[in-house]
Design a protein around this motif. Structure first.
Motif, PDB file in Angstrom:
ATOM      1  N   ARG A  36     -97.007  45.236 -13.274  1.00 57.99           N
ATOM      2  CA  ARG A  36     -96.381  43.943 -13.501  1.00 57.99           C
ATOM      3  C   ARG A  36     -94.877  44.012 -13.254  1.00 57.99           C
ATOM      4  O   ARG A  36     -94.277  45.091 -13.284  1.00 57.99           O
ATOM      5  CB  ARG A  36     -96.691  43.460 -14.922  1.00 57.99           C
ATOM      6  N   ALA A  37     -94.283  42.859 -13.025  1.00 57.35           N
ATOM      7  CA  ALA A  37     -92.849  42.785 -12.755  1.00 57.35           C
ATOM      8  C   ALA A  37     -92.052  43.388 -13.911  1.00 57.35           C
ATOM      9  O   ALA A  37     -92.330  43.110 -15.075  1.00 57.35           O
ATOM     10  CB  ALA A  37     -92.440  41.331 -12.530  1.00 57.35           C
ATOM     11  N   LEU A  68     -93.062  37.454   0.067  1.00 48.63           N
ATOM     12  CA  LEU A  68     -93.487  36.327  -0.758  1.00 48.63           C
ATOM     13  C   LEU A  68     -92.930  35.003  -0.238  1.00 48.63           C
ATOM     14  O   LEU A  68     -92.174  34.970   0.739  1.00 48.63           O
ATOM     15  CB  LEU A  68     -93.018  36.534  -2.207  1.00 48.63           C
ATOM     16  N   ASP A  69     -93.298  33.918  -0.927  1.00 43.45           N
ATOM     17  CA  ASP A  69     -92.663  32.609  -0.752  1.00 43.45           C
ATOM     18  C   ASP A  69     -91.954  32.265  -2.053  1.00 43.45           C
ATOM     19  O   ASP A  69     -92.327  31.336  -2.765  1.00 43.45           O
ATOM     20  CB  ASP A  69     -93.702  31.532  -0.425  1.00 43.45           C
ATOM     21  N   GLY A  70     -90.949  33.052  -2.401  1.00 40.06           N
ATOM     22  CA  GLY A  70     -90.255  32.833  -3.658  1.00 40.06           C
ATOM     23  C   GLY A  70     -91.169  33.090  -4.848  1.00 40.06           C
ATOM     24  O   GLY A  70     -91.991  33.997  -4.837  1.00 40.06           O
ATOM     25  N   TRP A  71     -91.047  32.243  -5.850  1.00 37.17           N
ATOM     26  CA  TRP A  71     -91.816  32.395  -7.085  1.00 37.17           C
ATOM     27  C   TRP A  71     -93.142  31.656  -7.033  1.00 37.17           C
ATOM     28  O   TRP A  71     -93.856  31.590  -8.039  1.00 37.17           O
ATOM     29  CB  TRP A  71     -91.009  31.856  -8.269  1.00 37.17           C
ATOM     30  N   ALA A  72     -93.502  31.097  -5.877  1.00 36.05           N
ATOM     31  CA  ALA A  72     -94.607  30.146  -5.816  1.00 36.05           C
ATOM     32  C   ALA A  72     -95.974  30.761  -6.077  1.00 36.05           C
ATOM     33  O   ALA A  72     -96.770  30.208  -6.841  1.00 36.05           O
ATOM     34  CB  ALA A  72     -94.607  29.442  -4.458  1.00 36.05           C
ATOM     35  N   GLU A  73     -96.271  31.875  -5.446  1.00 36.41           N
ATOM     36  CA  GLU A  73     -97.637  32.411  -5.519  1.00 36.41           C
ATOM     37  C   GLU A  73     -97.596  33.932  -5.559  1.00 36.41           C
ATOM     38  O   GLU A  73     -96.918  34.569  -4.754  1.00 36.41           O
ATOM     39  CB  GLU A  73     -98.451  31.943  -4.304  1.00 36.41           C
ATOM     40  N   LEU A  74     -98.348  34.504  -6.481  1.00 39.06           N
ATOM     41  CA  LEU A  74     -98.320  35.941  -6.750  1.00 39.06           C
ATOM     42  C   LEU A  74     -98.680  36.793  -5.530  1.00 39.06           C
ATOM     43  O   LEU A  74     -98.077  37.828  -5.293  1.00 39.06           O
ATOM     44  CB  LEU A  74     -99.296  36.244  -7.892  1.00 39.06           C
ATOM     45  N   GLU A  75     -99.688  36.349  -4.776  1.00 39.25           N
ATOM     46  CA  GLU A  75    -100.161  37.154  -3.660  1.00 39.25           C
ATOM     47  C   GLU A  75     -99.878  36.521  -2.296  1.00 39.25           C
ATOM     48  O   GLU A  75    -100.580  36.791  -1.322  1.00 39.25           O
ATOM     49  CB  GLU A  75    -101.661  37.421  -3.801  1.00 39.25           C
ATOM     50  N   ALA A  76     -98.824  35.741  -2.207  1.00 39.68           N
ATOM     51  CA  ALA A  76     -98.456  35.154  -0.918  1.00 39.68           C
ATOM     52  C   ALA A  76     -98.101  36.228   0.104  1.00 39.68           C
ATOM     53  O   ALA A  76     -98.164  36.001   1.315  1.00 39.68           O
ATOM     54  CB  ALA A  76     -97.281  34.197  -1.092  1.00 39.68           C
ATOM     55  N   TRP A  77     -97.747  37.411  -0.383  1.00 40.38           N
ATOM     56  CA  TRP A  77     -97.375  38.521   0.504  1.00 40.38           C
ATOM     57  C   TRP A  77     -98.556  39.067   1.304  1.00 40.38           C
ATOM     58  O   TRP A  77     -98.368  39.620   2.391  1.00 40.38           O
ATOM     59  CB  TRP A  77     -96.775  39.672  -0.309  1.00 40.38           C
ATOM     60  N   ARG A  78     -99.757  38.927   0.751  1.00 44.72           N
ATOM     61  CA  ARG A  78    -100.893  39.679   1.292  1.00 44.72           C
ATOM     62  C   ARG A  78    -101.196  39.372   2.766  1.00 44.72           C
ATOM     63  O   ARG A  78    -101.279  40.300   3.586  1.00 44.72           O
ATOM     64  CB  ARG A  78    -102.125  39.452   0.419  1.00 44.72           C
ATOM     65  N   PRO A  79    -101.397  38.102   3.182  1.00 43.98           N
ATOM     66  CA  PRO A  79    -101.735  37.863   4.591  1.00 43.98           C
ATOM     67  C   PRO A  79    -100.624  38.290   5.545  1.00 43.98           C
ATOM     68  O   PRO A  79    -100.906  38.764   6.649  1.00 43.98           O
ATOM     69  CB  PRO A  79    -101.998  36.355   4.658  1.00 43.98           C
ATOM     70  N   TRP A 165     -93.928  33.523 -14.014  1.00 44.90           N
ATOM     71  CA  TRP A 165     -94.467  34.635 -13.229  1.00 44.90           C
ATOM     72  C   TRP A 165     -95.288  35.573 -14.118  1.00 44.90           C
ATOM     73  O   TRP A 165     -96.379  36.012 -13.731  1.00 44.90           O
ATOM     74  CB  TRP A 165     -93.323  35.395 -12.576  1.00 44.90           C
ATOM     75  N   MET A 166     -94.783  35.857 -15.300  1.00 46.45           N
ATOM     76  CA  MET A 166     -95.502  36.756 -16.211  1.00 46.45           C
ATOM     77  C   MET A 166     -96.809  36.134 -16.674  1.00 46.45           C
ATOM     78  O   MET A 166     -97.820  36.832 -16.828  1.00 46.45           O
ATOM     79  CB  MET A 166     -94.606  37.122 -17.387  1.00 46.45           C
ATOM     80  N   ALA A 167     -96.811  34.828 -16.874  1.00 47.35           N
ATOM     81  CA  ALA A 167     -98.058  34.149 -17.236  1.00 47.35           C
ATOM     82  C   ALA A 167     -99.062  34.219 -16.087  1.00 47.35           C
ATOM     83  O   ALA A 167    -100.267  34.395 -16.303  1.00 47.35           O
ATOM     84  CB  ALA A 167     -97.773  32.695 -17.603  1.00 47.35           C
ATOM     85  N   GLU A 168     -98.556  34.110 -14.860  1.00 47.00           N
ATOM     86  CA  GLU A 168     -99.424  34.221 -13.685  1.00 47.00           C
ATOM     87  C   GLU A 168     -99.994  35.636 -13.572  1.00 47.00           C
ATOM     88  O   GLU A 168    -101.155  35.827 -13.201  1.00 47.00           O
ATOM     89  CB  GLU A 168     -98.643  33.853 -12.425  1.00 47.00           C
ATOM     90  N   GLU A 169     -99.171  36.643 -13.889  1.00 47.92           N
ATOM     91  CA  GLU A 169     -99.654  38.020 -13.892  1.00 47.92           C
ATOM     92  C   GLU A 169    -100.771  38.203 -14.914  1.00 47.92           C
ATOM     93  O   GLU A 169    -101.762  38.897 -14.649  1.00 47.92           O
ATOM     94  CB  GLU A 169     -98.515  38.983 -14.218  1.00 47.92           C
ATOM     95  N   ASP A 170    -100.626  37.575 -16.076  1.00 42.99           N
ATOM     96  CA  ASP A 170    -101.674  37.672 -17.099  1.00 42.99           C
ATOM     97  C   ASP A 170    -102.991  37.126 -16.577  1.00 42.99           C
ATOM     98  O   ASP A 170    -104.058  37.708 -16.807  1.00 42.99           O
ATOM     99  CB  ASP A 170    -101.252  36.908 -18.357  1.00 42.99           C
ATOM    100  N   ARG A 171    -102.923  36.020 -15.853  1.00 42.42           N
ATOM    101  CA  ARG A 171    -104.150  35.437 -15.293  1.00 42.42           C
ATOM    102  C   ARG A 171    -104.704  36.319 -14.175  1.00 42.42           C
ATOM    103  O   ARG A 171    -105.916  36.482 -14.043  1.00 42.42           O
ATOM    104  CB  ARG A 171    -103.868  34.021 -14.766  1.00 42.42           C
ATOM    105  N   PHE A 172    -103.799  36.898 -13.386  1.00 41.26           N
ATOM    106  CA  PHE A 172    -104.221  37.715 -12.251  1.00 41.26           C
ATOM    107  C   PHE A 172    -104.921  38.989 -12.703  1.00 41.26           C
ATOM    108  O   PHE A 172    -106.003  39.331 -12.229  1.00 41.26           O
ATOM    109  CB  PHE A 172    -103.002  38.066 -11.391  1.00 41.26           C
TER     110      PHE A 172
END
Length: 206
Positions: A36-37, A68-79, A165-172
């Protein structure tokens, strides 16, 4: 002490273990440093990369934050990382990529060349979920400390972004969960004395 056995590990021994494993991304050994971050991933990845270089191999380091695309999406980096870097390396070719500009909040126009290395170390949230891994690490630290580190780095004004972001990590990850395909779990906030440049703490059972 070998990875996964608990206690203190050394970056030099970990580098040796990585180099003793099979390359799966073409002829590149792909190493993920997940967590996590604010857990200490970047520091760990940099020290492991240094140990690998000391072992005499060519190493490249990438950070998923740059894709990434800023803070928008956790895994935007992947593709982007898979298309721009992983696919060429798997085909035995060099790569190129565009970094995300966090100030201008867009991808930079220029493409950066990336020569195919012996080992590619990728640091970032969710990186242990990619294919063709040779080795994966997950770094852990308490939530309060992770947030504190983030705000020291980015400033109090970005607290709302960090908390989202941390809440998104919890869901991820799932509550209390960690990446499944991990070879060693590392304590990113050890309280015991050690040589941090050369040693790290392996979490019990990790």
């Amino acid at each position: 002490m070998s990875a996964g056995g608990g206690g203190i590990g050394t970056y030099s021994a970990l580098a040796k273990e990585v180099l003793g494993r099979e390359a799966r991304l073409g002829d590149v050994r792909l190493v993920a440093v997940d967590g996590r971050a604010g857990s200490g991933k970047t520091t760990f990845a940099g020290r492991l990369a240094r140990a690998l270089r000391h072992a005499g191999v060519d190493v490249a380091e990438l950070h998923t934050d740059d894709f990434l695309d800023g803070w928008a999406e956790l895994e935007a980096w992947r593709p982007r990382l898979e298309r721009w870097v992983f696919a060429p390396f798997k085909a035995g070719e060099d790569a190129r990529y565009r970094r995300y500009d966090w100030v201008r909040e867009r991808l930079r126009d220029e493409w950066e060349p990336l020569r195919r290395p012996d080992v590619l170390v990728v640091e970032g949230v969710g990186s242990a979920g990619v294919q063709d891994l040779t080795f994966a690490v997950c770094v852990h630290a308490p939530r309060a400390l992770r947030l504190e580190r983030g705000l020291i780095r980015d400033g109090e004004a970005l607290r709302p972004q960090w908390e989202r972001w941390m809440a998104e990590e919890d869901r991820f990850f799932g509550e209390g969960a960690a990446p499944r395909t991990v070879d060693v779990h590392v304590d990113g906030a050890p309280g015991e004395e050690h040589d941090p440049q050369n040693e790290y703490f392996i979490l019990a059972g990790g």
